[in-house]
Design an enzyme around this catalytic site. Structure first.
Site, PDB file in Angstrom:
ATOM      1  N   ASP A  47       1.053  -1.319   0.328  1.00 22.94           N
ATOM      2  CA  ASP A  47      -0.007  -0.328   0.185  1.00 22.94           C
ATOM      3  C   ASP A  47       0.803   1.369   0.198  1.00 22.94           C
ATOM      4  O   ASP A  47       2.181   1.285   0.522  1.00 22.94           O
ATOM      5  CB  ASP A  47      -0.781   0.112   0.989  1.00 22.94           C
ATOM      6  CG  ASP A  47      -2.284   0.965   1.162  1.00 22.94           C
ATOM      7  OD1 ASP A  47      -2.412   1.643   0.580  1.00 22.94           O
ATOM      8  OD2 ASP A  47      -1.989   1.650   2.120  1.00 22.94           O
ATOM      9  N   GLU A  78       1.403  -0.042  -5.103  1.00 28.21           N
ATOM     10  CA  GLU A  78       0.479   0.881  -5.557  1.00 28.21           C
ATOM     11  C   GLU A  78       1.350   2.092  -5.781  1.00 28.21           C
ATOM     12  O   GLU A  78       2.395   2.559  -5.268  1.00 28.21           O
ATOM     13  CB  GLU A  78      -0.275   0.763  -3.665  1.00 28.21           C
ATOM     14  CG  GLU A  78      -1.200   2.016  -4.207  1.00 28.21           C
ATOM     15  CD  GLU A  78      -2.514   1.913  -3.341  1.00 28.21           C
ATOM     16  OE1 GLU A  78      -3.719   3.200  -3.739  1.00 28.21           O
ATOM     17  OE2 GLU A  78      -1.803   2.608  -1.957  1.00 28.21           O
TER      18      GLU A  78
END
Length: 481
Positions: free
Chosen positions: A339, A376
């Protein structure tokens, strides 16, 4: 390729073509010092060529290799050259000249009549290759709270932060309740519906975070040591992975390397306690350690300080780290999605992103090299992080998701995908616009990275066409962190 820059538009079929696939590159896993054969397809409709050369850039100094005609068909002439791989990322481009002394450069960005930039070069990379199974995987993302609820969920006591919702209730999209609305989906609920995913052709299941937290999205982890009991705990994750593997479905987890939650055990030990060992894990704004750097100013998400050797040891380095633990028995996850990878390790004049990502991949190789690492990068992923040194591919939106939904022009679509990067609505794209936008954002990525990038139809960070659809297909995290 759709256009020759500076020389007008041609039909793609009439333009020379090269890419990183086996038809054009003799090996997909080159080694330093290895000779690699490169091929160029020139259609008969293109002006006959007198000279074809490959311009490489070893150690940032240009060198050239002459190409020769290797094969001819009724519709094309195939040229071939040999280059020796000089660097872990070896850039090259094609130089073409016809009999009238017109010249062109062919790069991953297209055909150009003016000299091109190094960033647009094709690339050979020598880093350890991604797992063979990942190329072409059909991925299905599950946001555990919203996918399916097992009978066991009824007996679990709700935490104080949760605002319970019945399964048919509409999703709250804005305001403080966005991250608190709690449907109670769990890992057993996912396991009970794996046959449905298998029927869809899914062979890779991506779970958003499963660690205990104080939100429905769980990107604000309280600890990385155990799976959230609200999801069924460690045993439920083990059972889910085993059942998925039995159906030929791999399972990828989700880690937040940019931040933890403000209720995380490391942060609570360090808050207003400069003597704590964990105080070096975070970025503080004052000596008292009561003010701190956080993700986009959200106080619930304090940002990690990757200057800390102890943080690296606990989190990402070696077989005893968090990264390693869930790739091993009994969990046996098949990879990680990281993330906010684009921000990880970066703050002001500090940039530890390369050190963090390469450490994560070294650990994964040590534990199980047949694992996938996706990062990401919410907007443009071509800035240099995705050379193949660690991240195998990008979870991004600019190269596929937004262009696709602009082309489809569906109201309420995920065109703003990636935390509202655009106007939050679609723009009318033609098919050519879609292709041009995609090429623009993948041109700087090595071929191998392109093959392992997540081309998402939608995700938990994209708006949806209706509240009911949002619960079925992952909620927006916007405003919930």
């Amino acid at each position: 390729m759709t256009a020759a820059h500076g020389s007008g538009v041609r039909h793609p079929a009439a333009l020379p073509h090269h890419d990183g696939s086996p038809l054009y590159v003799s090996t997909q896993q080159p080694q330093l010092g290895e000779a690699v054969r490169l091929r160029l397809r020139v259609p008969r409709g293109f002006p006959p060529l007198r000279v074809v050369r490959v311009r490489s850039n070893p150690d940032r100094e240009p060198s050239y290799a002459d190409a020769r005609v290797a094969h001819e068909t009724p519709d094309a002439i195939w040229w071939q050259a040999e280059v020796r791989v000089e660097n872990p990322v070896h850039g090259y481009r094609w130089l073409l000249e016809d009999f009238a002394a017109n010249t062109w450069w062919l790069t991953s960005h297209g055909l150009s009549s003016i000299e091109t930039r190094d960033i647009d070069d094709f690339r050979l990379v020598t880093f350890p290759a991604p797992p063979a199974w990942a190329c072409g995987a059909v991925m299905y993302q599950v946001f555990p709270d919203r996918f399916a609820r097992s009978a066991a969920a009824d007996a679990r006591k709700l935490p104080d932060w949760a605002e319970p919702a019945d399964w048919g209730d509409p999703v709250i999209h804005e305001g403080a309740s966005t991250g608190r609305q709690f449907y109670g989906g769990d890992l057993d609920g996912i396991r009970e519906r794996l046959d449905h995913l298998a029927l869809l052709g899914v062979d890779l299941l991506y779970l958003t975070p499963v660690f205990a937290a104080r939100s429905n999205h769980r990107y604000d982890a309280e600890s990385f040591d155990h799976v959230d009991p609200l999801l069924g705990g460690d045993e439920a994750l083990v059972a889910l992975v085993q059942a998925a593997h039995a159906r030929g479905i791999r399972v990828m987890g989700d880690l937040t390397t940019n931040h933890s939650g403000d209720a995380h055990e490391w942060f609570r030990a360090a808050y207003e306690n400069p003597e704590a060992a964990e105080s070096a894990f975070y970025l503080w704004r004052d000596e008292r350690q009561s003010d701190y750097v956080s993700w986009l100013g959200h106080r619930s998400l304090p940002k990690f300080n990757w200057n800390s050797p102890e943080l690296k040891a606990r989190f990402i380095e070696g077989v005893d780290s968090i990264v390693a633990r869930y790739l091993q028995k009994p969990f046996e996850l098949d990879g990680w999605r990281i993330d906010v990878a684009n921000m990880t390790g970066r703050y002001r004049d500090d940039d530890h992103n390369e050190a963090v990502r390469t450490s994560i991949r070294r650990t994964m190789i040590e534990v199980n090299p047949d694992t996938l690492l996706i990062a990401e990068s919410t907007n443009d992923a071509s800035g240099g992080d995705f050379t193949g040194d660690a991240w195998h591919g990008a979870m991004t939106y600019a190269n596929f998701t937004r262009p696709l939904w602009n082309w489809l022009s569906m109201p309420g679509s995920p065109a703003g995908g990636g935390l509202g990067m655009t106007l939050g609505r679609t723009t009318d794209y033609t098919g050519r616009d879609f292709y041009a936008a995609h090429r623009e954002f993948v041109a700087a990525l090595p071929w191998r990275t392109r093959l392992h990038t997540m081309n998402a139809l939608d995700t938990h960070d994209t708006p949806a066409s209706s509240p009911r659809r949002a619960r079925a297909h992952f909620p927006s995290r916007r405003g919930s962190r």
